[in-house]
Design a protein around this motif. Structure first.
Motif, PDB file in Angstrom:
ATOM      1  N   GLN A  35       0.711  -1.170  -0.142  1.00  0.00           N
ATOM      2  CA  GLN A  35      -0.116  -0.087  -0.027  1.00  0.00           C
ATOM      3  C   GLN A  35       0.810   1.217  -0.008  1.00  0.00           C
ATOM      4  O   GLN A  35       1.861   1.332   0.687  1.00  0.00           O
ATOM      5  CB  GLN A  35      -0.771   0.176   1.285  1.00  0.00           C
ATOM      6  N   ALA A  36       0.449   2.197  -0.812  1.00  0.00           N
ATOM      7  CA  ALA A  36       1.153   3.409  -0.736  1.00  0.00           C
ATOM      8  C   ALA A  36       0.314   4.763  -0.239  1.00  0.00           C
ATOM      9  O   ALA A  36      -0.916   4.732  -0.436  1.00  0.00           O
ATOM     10  CB  ALA A  36       1.493   3.997  -2.226  1.00  0.00           C
ATOM     11  N   ARG A 184       7.404  -0.592  -8.491  1.00  0.00           N
ATOM     12  CA  ARG A 184       8.047  -1.755  -8.521  1.00  0.00           C
ATOM     13  C   ARG A 184       8.105  -2.395  -6.996  1.00  0.00           C
ATOM     14  O   ARG A 184       7.931  -3.490  -6.649  1.00  0.00           O
ATOM     15  CB  ARG A 184       9.235  -1.627  -9.083  1.00  0.00           C
ATOM     16  N   ARG A 185       8.264  -1.356  -6.094  1.00  0.00           N
ATOM     17  CA  ARG A 185       8.553  -1.723  -4.636  1.00  0.00           C
ATOM     18  C   ARG A 185       6.887  -2.048  -4.115  1.00  0.00           C
ATOM     19  O   ARG A 185       6.949  -2.883  -3.104  1.00  0.00           O
ATOM     20  CB  ARG A 185       9.127  -0.854  -3.844  1.00  0.00           C
ATOM     21  N   ALA A 191       5.364  -1.385   1.914  1.00  0.00           N
ATOM     22  CA  ALA A 191       4.565  -0.510   2.132  1.00  0.00           C
ATOM     23  C   ALA A 191       5.291   0.763   2.114  1.00  0.00           C
ATOM     24  O   ALA A 191       6.678   0.998   2.604  1.00  0.00           O
ATOM     25  CB  ALA A 191       4.213  -0.552   3.881  1.00  0.00           C
ATOM     26  N   ILE A 192       4.767   1.983   1.449  1.00  0.00           N
ATOM     27  CA  ILE A 192       5.214   3.304   1.233  1.00  0.00           C
ATOM     28  C   ILE A 192       4.447   4.498   1.623  1.00  0.00           C
ATOM     29  O   ILE A 192       3.252   4.477   1.431  1.00  0.00           O
ATOM     30  CB  ILE A 192       5.410   3.379  -0.368  1.00  0.00           C
ATOM     31  N   VAL A 205       1.455   6.955  -8.831  1.00  0.00           N
ATOM     32  CA  VAL A 205       2.003   5.870  -7.677  1.00  0.00           C
ATOM     33  C   VAL A 205       0.575   5.031  -7.543  1.00  0.00           C
ATOM     34  O   VAL A 205       0.386   3.878  -6.855  1.00  0.00           O
ATOM     35  CB  VAL A 205       2.607   6.259  -6.545  1.00  0.00           C
ATOM     36  N   GLY A 206      -0.443   5.789  -7.568  1.00  0.00           N
ATOM     37  CA  GLY A 206      -1.705   5.175  -6.994  1.00  0.00           C
ATOM     38  C   GLY A 206      -2.002   5.134  -5.584  1.00  0.00           C
ATOM     39  O   GLY A 206      -2.348   4.159  -4.917  1.00  0.00           O
TER      40      GLY A 206
END
Length: 216
Positions: A35-36, A184-185, A191-192, A205-206
């Motif tokens: 999840q971002a 990619r990550r 998680a970002i 990035v969504g």
């Protein structure tokens, strides 16, 4: 997040107050693997402070931060291994070239020489700065230095990635490279959370969006 499943990283009603000045108003979030979360808000709202609290670099005045259900403590080895952060300029070795510094980062996290070499070059290629590998940090422009700072952070293994305005000093093409790297990550289960002023980056990035200081 699935019912009954523990989030990778949570912050519950965290605040930071220094000398009666509120640096971070009451903020809560939950971040799962893959999840971002884009942290938005005006300058001074507390975005960077929130990232520092999530990284374990600043204690919250109240509230709690949990990594998979355990209180986050940066002195725990597994917590340091889980969380990578670029919040402000990273420490750079003035007498090592870019590729040498990336090799060092990978060796710190357990790579042998051959694996570290491959990972270092991949980190440079991902952000299209492989042609700069033999330069020293003092020989970089501000945009190149931003990309290398990102490469240093992205090169190390982690499960949670925290970035403070990764789009700074980058043109549209290079912001696209950053978005590709983050996607990619996410696909790999990282998680970002990132603070940003770029609506384009959020969309690319969504990301879910958290506005710091927003009241209902």
């Amino acid at each position: 997040m699935s019912p009954g499943r523990t989030a990778l990283l949570t912050a519950s009603e965290v605040t930071v107050t220094v000398d009666e000045q509120i640096l971070l108003p009451i903020t809560s979030l939950s971040l799962d693997a893959g999840q971002a979360l884009a942290v938005r808000g005006p300058n001074g709202a507390g975005k960077t402070t929130l990232l520092r609290v999530l990284a374990g670099l600043m204690p919250a005045t109240s509230g709690s931060v949990m990594l998979e259900g355990d209180p986050l403590h940066i002195r725990r080895g597994r917590h340091r291994a889980a969380v990578a952060a670029m919040i402000g300029p990273p420490p750079l070795a003035r007498d090592l070239t870019l590729v040498e510094q990336l090799r060092f980062v990978r060796a710190t996290w357990g790579d042998d020489a051959a694996t570290g070499e491959r990972a270092a070059r991949m980190a440079l290629e991902e952000l299209e700065i492989a042609n700069l590998e033999m330069r020293y940090p003092s020989e970089l422009s501000s945009g190149q230095l931003q990309l290398f700072s990102l490469a240093l952070t992205l090169a190390r293994p982690c499960r949670v990635l925290l970035l403070d305005e990764p789009e700074q000093r980058l043109d549209a093409h290079r912001r696209g490279l950053v978005a590709d790297a983050l996607r990619r990550r996410l696909k790999d289960g990282c998680a970002i959370a990132f603070a940003t002023h770029s609506t384009a980056l959020v969309g690319a990035v969504g990301s879910d969006v958290l506005t710091v200081g927003e009241t209902e």
